[in-house]
Structure formats: C-alpha cells, structure tokens
Design a protein around this motif. Structure first.
Motif, short mmCIF file in Angstrom:
data_model
loop_
_atom_site.label_atom_id
_atom_site.label_comp_id
_atom_site.label_asym_id
_atom_site.label_seq_id
_atom_site.Cartn_x
_atom_site.Cartn_y
_atom_site.Cartn_z
N ALA A 28 3.87 -0.90 -4.11
CA ALA A 28 3.61 -0.22 -5.39
C ALA A 28 3.47 -1.21 -6.54
O ALA A 28 2.69 -0.98 -7.46
N PHE A 29 4.23 -2.30 -6.51
CA PHE A 29 4.20 -3.29 -7.59
C PHE A 29 4.05 -4.68 -6.97
O PHE A 29 4.75 -5.02 -6.02
N TYR A 30 3.14 -5.46 -7.54
CA TYR A 30 2.96 -6.83 -7.05
C TYR A 30 4.10 -7.70 -7.56
O TYR A 30 4.34 -7.81 -8.75
N VAL A 31 4.78 -8.33 -6.61
CA VAL A 31 5.86 -9.25 -6.94
C VAL A 31 5.52 -10.56 -6.25
O VAL A 31 5.47 -10.61 -5.01
N PRO A 32 5.24 -11.62 -7.01
CA PRO A 32 4.87 -12.89 -6.38
C PRO A 32 5.87 -13.27 -5.29
O PRO A 32 7.07 -13.06 -5.43
#
Length: 197
Positions: free
Chosen positions: A175-179
């Motif tokens: 759902a959310f891009y997290v490096p």
C-alpha cells in the motif's frame, strides 16, 4: 506542521507504491513500436493486432496505444462475459450500437480472435505471470519443444516488467512504498509483451 508533513509523505509513498507495483500495464502499452508496421509482417495501412487474454481488464485505454494503426484484440480466456467494444467515431460514436454489444453481459464469440494466438491476427501478445516456477517451466518446455520439433517458436519475449503479486505481498508494503522494505518483502511477477517473429 508535523501532521501536514506526515500526510504529504504518506501520499507520496502511496503514489510511488502504485507506480512501482502496478505501473507495468501503462509502460507495456506505451512502449509498443510507434510505427505501425515496425517489427511486424503487416502491410502499410493494415492494423497491428495487440492481443490480450485474461489480462484484458488491465488494459488502460485505446488512448495508450501508440497510434490508430494498433488495435486491441481479445483472445479466448476463462472470462465468458461481454468485452469492451472499440469506439467507432465513423459510425456515430456513442450513438452506434455495434453487433454483439449487449447489456446482459453475455458472451459474444465475434468479439474474440478466431484461431487463437497463432491464428495470424496477433502481432503482439500481452500477459502476466505471477508464478516464478511456472515461468521457469514455460522456458524449459519451450526450449525442449523447439529442440524436438526443430521449429522456431513464433513468439519472442519483447519486453518484461515487474508487476506486484498482491496475494503474496504484505498489505503495508504494497500500500505504501517504503525504501528497502518494499523491495525486500513484496513479491513480484512479470507483465510481459511478446512479439511475433
């Protein structure tokens, strides 16, 4: 101020996640050759067939095909309902009711490519594979069949893009891009464009 920064960061992370995870169809159709007959056996003025089977619902829009010389065509698949119909400006646009169009979601054989993928109507084929074992098996079987028959496969893999397998990926990182975490925990398949040799 902290809330605004948090919301902005979450919004950017969401946009990047959608682009990285599900942007493959947009890239695949946008990168088809711009010249209608480039890399195909079609004569000038003849439509270039871009075929889809079970992936028809991810086709963004005819506006994403490189030119009007490209035409989306549907292969028979497990779906047995009505398929989208091309916009016919010359026949009155939205007032035109093409044959086979119905409001009961009924199957129409005329909307599918007759003769299947090797019937000659397809110049490009778009599909997705989320199973790495099946992809490896396809390559091995294809190599064995080619060696046995001595015939060249009429299709070559032209482009391949990463495409998120949502069923095998955690909700937070899809759902959310997290490096680092998104790349490590998400599972990707491939969105592929095949070209007729």
């Amino acid at each position: 101020l902290a809330i605004v920064i948090f919301v902005a960061a979450a919004g950017v992370a969401r946009v990047v996640a959608l682009r990285v995870a599900y942007g493959a169809p947009m890239r695949a159709y946008a990168e088809l050759p711009r010249v209608a007959t480039n890399g195909t056996s079609r004569a000038a003025g003849e439509k270039v067939g871009v075929c889809v089977a079970g992936e028809w619902h991810r086709f963004p829009s005819s506006f994403h095909l490189p030119s009007r010389a490209h035409e989306l065509r549907f292969l028979p698949s497990g779906f047995d309902g009505a398929l989208p119909v091309p916009f016919a400006r010359a026949h009155g646009g939205p007032a035109h009711e093409p044959p086979g169009l119905n409001d009961r979601n009924e199957y129409d054989a005329a909307s599918r490519v007759q003769g299947g993928v090797n019937g000659g109507a397809c110049d490009f084929l778009v599909d997705v594979s989320t199973d790495p074992i099946a992809r490896r098996r396809e390559r091995e079987e294809g190599a064995e069949e080619g060696a046995e028959e001595g015939a060249e496969d009429p299709w070559e893999l032209w482009r391949e893009y990463a495409f998120l397998d949502a069923a095998k990926s955690p909700a937070a990182t899809r759902a959310f891009y997290v490096p680092y975490f998104s790349a490590r925990y998400n599972v990707f398949g491939t969105y592929r464009v095949w070209r007729r040799r």
